[in-house]
Design a protein around this motif. Sequence first.
Motif: not given
Length: 282
Positions: A55-67
């Motif tokens: 599924p594609a994620v809508e909008g521009t959500p916050r990015l958390g730490p990548c790990v």
Amino acid sequence: MKLLRYGAPGLEKPGLLDQNGTLRDLSGHVDDIAGDVLSDDGLEKLRAIDLASLPAVEGTPRLGPCVGRIGKFCCIGLNYSDHAAETGAAIPEHPILFMKANSAVVGPNDTVMMPRGSTSTDWECELGVVIGTTAKYVDKANALDHVAGYCVVNDVSERHFQNKLTGQWTKGKSCDTFGPTGPWLVTRDEVTDPQALGMYLDVNGKRMQTGNTATMIFTVAEIIEHLSALFTLHPGDVISTGTPPGVALGMKPQPIFLRKGDVMELGIDGLGVQRQDVGQDD
């Protein structure tokens, strides 16, 4: 692959950035970008997924730490010859090791909050190395086989806490929000040579750091060899490998440290860009 985590702090979901730059949800396949997911077998299972089915994620959500669920956050000090020169420090005989508290880790674009009493908060663009398979007594010849991937880390540092509060550097490195990590983890197969990556950091649009991992004193492989002889490295451990010149501490004749309202932007070739506003705890 570019693996990431998105959503509100503490509620991040696993995701992947596809070749078109579309953020896709991985939560139907894994619960987090952590642990065994980072192993060679775990990454191969992710590569086998038909990305169009995610599924594609809508909008521009916050990015958390990548790990997620980081085990140890190991940091190497004075690991660039040109950075050691600007601070007047001798070239170390062995990698200088300190630890950053995991509670410092935040997303790549989260606000960096200077703690109460801060007078000398500094920036440090660094190459982050994420361990994917357990490493103990490994040789530098095969050390990179234990790497899941690489990411950008801003090793934010309060120099007064680090150097004047009597004790180890950890005091000035572990304040809340002092470990922006991401935006994504780039798997090692997409990084041809971790010792040939350009990097930069700007403050308020002014270029402060320009460097390249080629000037590391100890290579990524040598660091892993050294650390794995001291303690076991586990999947999800992160190693921040040092910073190039251009930090505030090295400014002559007078350092100009971060202040509330400043903006940091930093990036490394192929690994993405971070952007942090600077705030101040009351």
